[in-house]
Design an enzyme around this catalytic site. Sequence first.
Site, PDB file in Angstrom:
ATOM      1  CE  LYS A 131       7.656   1.251  -5.255  1.00  0.00           C
ATOM      2  NZ  LYS A 131       8.102   2.409  -4.402  1.00  0.00           N
ATOM      3  NE  ARG A 144       8.065   0.026   6.302  1.00  0.00           N
ATOM      4  CZ  ARG A 144       7.701   1.401   6.200  1.00  0.00           C
ATOM      5  NH1 ARG A 144       6.989   1.760   7.066  1.00  0.00           N
ATOM      6  NH2 ARG A 144       8.306   2.326   5.370  1.00  0.00           N
TER       7      ARG A 144
END
EC number: 3.4.11.1
Length: 481
Positions: free
Chosen positions: A259, A333
């Site tokens: 990020k 996830r």
Amino acid sequence: MKFHIGKDGEVKIILVYKNAEKVEEANDLYSYLKEKELFKGDLGEVYSHISHSEDKFILLGIGEKEKTTANSLRKAFFNAGKELMKFKVTSIKISIPMFKNLKYESIVQSITEGLLQSEYSFEKYLTKKKISPSIKNVYLDILEEKKEETINTINESKNLIEGIFLARNLVNEPAIYMTPTVLANNAKNQLESLGVEVKIYGKEKIKELGMEAFLAVSKGSFEESQLIVMNYKGNSNSDKKLALVGKGLTYDSGGYSIKPTSSMINMHSDMAGSASVIGAMKAIAMSKLEVNVVAIVAACENMISGGAYKPGDIISSMSGKTIEILNTDAEGRLTLADALWYAVDVVKADKIIDIATLTGACVTALGSINTGAITNNSYLMDNVKKASECAGEPVWEFPNNDEYKELIKGTFGDLKNSSGREAGAITAGMFLQEFVGNTPWVHLDVAGTAYLSSKNGYLQKGATGVPVKTLYYLAKGFKNK
């Protein structure tokens, strides 16, 4: 802050609708303020008549009469609480009003919560503290026949606030201190004394369970991953179980799909899903709800090192399904895939709710107002929506057409962990659906609602505690059916 039934209190709160014709208890002052446009009764507007008067009160605007809701009352009384702190008021009195569209219980709950929410602050690391809570006693003038109901509602509201504040504190804690192990210990310390069984499993047990997707995410961190299983048995006459599964990334750098710095700053909040289930479990246990609930958190960090998982890897999972890694920043996830399968295969839950700060796509779609949702069971989804309405934590359901499944199909593995920019919030939810089998399930994406960059109503900047209340009311209505 303690609540009492009675008419004592230093300062009275007088409710005023927007542009009301008159205010019985302070009409001369109100008429003057209205004429000078100094006070109109807008939602949350406060005028204080405290400093130089024996008859001390505040005028509290509650907005347009026909638009009064439980949530608008929360906002108004939150503002009242903040205003009263400025004057270091120690006791207040409120005549509980009646509204045609609201149940008495809901009115009491909203007033209580609004005032209690005004006390929250996270100042642990400030050397100079801001204004401290000063209200010690709140006196409620109520209908005599509503006394027992009011007392029960107040107690329930206080239990909920305990859970909400716990969740907020866990999320607001910086990642340097809130590691997976610290999170696990917090769950144990907060819940075991309330009768919740808390089991914590380290790397070896996680490996033994075959939770390879969970372990893959944690490989780049020096901090050991922790599987936290919290079991509340509120109904010994039933074997039905509701499972709450919370995403527990105590820090997310993005891994090798790193990020930018601006997106990393608040990534200590990527465990907000886990904090919400821990907070909900506390409120559920404190209220002694007659329901069986199991909460599951797969806690770890997503970091970069020579041992970290990489784009292009193909990993397995507890369910046996294989996953192509296209983006290491789609890690939540993966941890949830194994935690959900644990709920299905080990816990054998009858219904499952997962809560996760899962996608930026959900924030793009819904902002910070609505939590995104996706489900495989419309009946359970309806119950979640009802709980969210009661909580004042709105939920918006995304579609789950089978056609979306094509976007998560892998080429060299069964699934891929990222579908790119297209329908990102939906495909992330559809990915999770692959790990719940036929168990009724709802996924809640709280990426926009669990942590705020600026104040929104009675929710301040930082952690919000969403959706602790929704989970609580869902459990309350579950009743092991």
